[in-house]
Each structure stands twice: as structure tokens, then as C-alpha cells.
Design a protein around this motif. Structure first.
Motif, short mmCIF file in Angstrom:
data_model
loop_
_atom_site.label_atom_id
_atom_site.label_comp_id
_atom_site.label_asym_id
_atom_site.label_seq_id
_atom_site.Cartn_x
_atom_site.Cartn_y
_atom_site.Cartn_z
N MET A 1 0.86 -1.18 0.00
CA MET A 1 0.00 0.00 0.00
C MET A 1 0.90 1.24 0.00
O MET A 1 1.91 1.28 0.69
N ILE A 2 0.51 2.22 -0.80
CA ILE A 2 1.22 3.50 -0.85
C ILE A 2 0.27 4.58 -0.34
O ILE A 2 -0.88 4.66 -0.78
N THR A 3 0.76 5.38 0.60
CA THR A 3 0.01 6.55 1.07
C THR A 3 0.60 7.78 0.40
O THR A 3 1.82 7.97 0.41
N HIS A 4 -0.28 8.56 -0.21
CA HIS A 4 0.10 9.76 -0.96
C HIS A 4 -0.54 10.95 -0.25
O HIS A 4 -1.76 11.02 -0.14
N ILE A 5 0.29 11.84 0.28
CA ILE A 5 -0.20 13.00 1.03
C ILE A 5 0.27 14.27 0.33
O ILE A 5 1.45 14.39 -0.02
N VAL A 6 -0.66 15.20 0.13
CA VAL A 6 -0.31 16.49 -0.48
C VAL A 6 -0.93 17.60 0.37
O VAL A 6 -2.10 17.51 0.76
N PHE A 7 -0.14 18.63 0.65
CA PHE A 7 -0.63 19.84 1.32
C PHE A 7 -0.66 20.96 0.30
O PHE A 7 0.30 21.13 -0.47
N PHE A 8 -1.75 21.73 0.30
CA PHE A 8 -1.92 22.84 -0.64
C PHE A 8 -2.07 24.15 0.12
O PHE A 8 -2.85 24.23 1.06
N LYS A 9 -1.34 25.17 -0.33
CA LYS A 9 -1.54 26.54 0.12
C LYS A 9 -2.10 27.28 -1.08
O LYS A 9 -1.52 27.26 -2.17
N LEU A 10 -3.26 27.91 -0.91
CA LEU A 10 -3.93 28.57 -2.02
C LEU A 10 -3.56 30.04 -2.11
O LEU A 10 -3.22 30.67 -1.11
N LYS A 11 -3.66 30.58 -3.32
CA LYS A 11 -3.43 32.01 -3.53
C LYS A 11 -4.51 32.81 -2.81
O LYS A 11 -4.22 33.79 -2.12
N ASP A 12 -5.75 32.40 -2.99
CA ASP A 12 -6.90 33.02 -2.32
C ASP A 12 -7.28 32.11 -1.16
O ASP A 12 -7.80 31.02 -1.36
N ARG A 13 -7.01 32.54 0.05
CA ARG A 13 -7.22 31.70 1.23
C ARG A 13 -8.57 31.95 1.88
O ARG A 13 -8.79 31.60 3.03
N SER A 14 -9.51 32.51 1.14
CA SER A 14 -10.85 32.76 1.68
C SER A 14 -11.57 31.43 1.89
O SER A 14 -11.28 30.44 1.21
N PRO A 15 -12.52 31.40 2.82
CA PRO A 15 -13.28 30.16 3.05
C PRO A 15 -13.96 29.64 1.79
O PRO A 15 -14.02 28.43 1.56
N GLU A 16 -14.44 30.53 0.94
CA GLU A 16 -15.12 30.12 -0.28
C GLU A 16 -14.15 29.44 -1.26
O GLU A 16 -14.48 28.42 -1.87
N VAL A 84 -5.16 27.61 -8.78
CA VAL A 84 -5.44 28.18 -7.46
C VAL A 84 -4.31 28.04 -6.46
O VAL A 84 -4.30 28.70 -5.43
N ARG A 85 -3.33 27.21 -6.75
CA ARG A 85 -2.27 26.90 -5.80
C ARG A 85 -1.19 27.96 -5.75
O ARG A 85 -0.67 28.39 -6.76
N GLU A 86 -0.86 28.34 -4.53
CA GLU A 86 0.35 29.14 -4.32
C GLU A 86 1.55 28.21 -4.21
O GLU A 86 2.59 28.44 -4.79
N SER A 87 1.37 27.13 -3.42
CA SER A 87 2.43 26.14 -3.27
C SER A 87 1.82 24.82 -2.79
O SER A 87 0.69 24.78 -2.31
N SER A 88 2.61 23.76 -2.94
CA SER A 88 2.19 22.46 -2.43
C SER A 88 3.44 21.65 -2.10
O SER A 88 4.52 21.91 -2.64
N VAL A 89 3.26 20.71 -1.20
CA VAL A 89 4.31 19.75 -0.86
C VAL A 89 3.65 18.38 -0.76
O VAL A 89 2.45 18.28 -0.48
#
Length: 95
Positions: A1-16, A84-89
Motif C-alpha cells: 500500500m502506498i500513502t500519498h499526502i499532499v498539502f496545498f496553500k492557495l493564492k486566495d485563502r478565503s473560506p469560499e 489556485v495553488r500558491e504552493s504544495s508539498v
């Protein structure tokens, strides 16, 4: 099994904006055979080092991960994220 995790920081960080991207990610569920599980969560801490969204998926093998990466549904998600992404890891590990 492979677990794939990605974190995203958005340019527009509004709740919508965050909710819209969460929906795009969650919409993969049940549409990509290789995905054994998918979990999408939003940050509750909102610290300086926080990312906005976490995606955690599980697949059976490296071959399944490769198939997931090129699946047409995932490619549509990549298109949205690219806009929409500013950055991701990410981290991929055997589980």
C-alpha cells in the motif's frame, strides 16, 4: 500500500476558495479505480506555517499511483490546482 499526502496553500485563502478546492478534490472519490481511500481536510490552526488543505490518498502499489497520476479525472483536478495553488508539498510512503 502506498500513502500519498499532499498539502496545498492557495493564492486566495478565503473560506469560499478553500471550500471550492475541497469539493474538487473530494469529487475524485469513486471515480478513480486505483484510489482505495481519499480524505480531504482543511486547516483549523491558521498559523504562519499552515497549509490550507490536506489530501491523503491510498493506493495498492507504485503502479497504481502512476495510473492515478495520469487518470483523466485526476488530470482535471491538476488543472484546477494549477490555477489556485500558491504552493504544495507531498510525501509518498509505503504503508
Amino acid at each position: 500500500m502506498i500513502t500519498h499526502i499532499v498539502f496545498f496553500k492557495l493564492k486566495d485563502r478565503s473560506p469560499e476558495s478553500i471550500a471550492r478546492t475541497v469539493k474538487v478534490l473530494k469529487d475524485m472519490e469513486g471515480k478513480i479505480d486505483e484510489l482505495r481511500s481519499i480524505e480531504v481536510g482543511t486547516d483549523v490552526l491558521h498559523s504562519e506555517r499552515s497549509y490550507d488543505i490536506a489530501l491523503v490518498t491510498k493506493v495498492d502499489s507504485m503502479e497504481a499511483l502512476a495510473a492515478y497520476q495520469v487518470h483523466p479525472v485526476h488530470k482535471k483536478v491538476i488543472e484546477h490546482i494549477s490555477e489556485v495553488r500558491e504552493s504544495s508539498v507531498s510525501v509518498d510512503y509505503e504503508s
